[in-house]
Design a protein around this motif. Structure first.
Motif: not given
Length: 74
Positions: A48-74
């Protein structure tokens, strides 16, 4: 003083994001939400690290998923 006080991703490593998402959701759900091979076929943090480091569109989706997770935990 941090230059990005309102950016929850500031200072968070991609590996940490993947580990927290995997722990919270699991690979199957992650692959369902973001259909990329590193989540759906023999998933691992390393692939995952290897792919996401060279695939900006996928990385931004993963970061968005992470932010949604943080918001749900609040």
């Amino acid at each position: 003083m941090s230059m990005q006080p309102n950016n929850p991703l500031h200072g968070v490593k991609l590996e940490q994001i993947i580990l927290e998402l995997k722990e919270n959701y699991g690979w199957e759900y992650m692959g369902f939400q973001i259909n990329i091979r590193c989540f759906t076929h023999d998933p691992s943090v390393k692939s995952s690290l290897k792919f996401l480091r060279r695939t900006p569109w996928a990385r931004s989706k993963v970061e968005k998923m992470y932010l949604n997770m943080l918001n749900q935990k609040r």
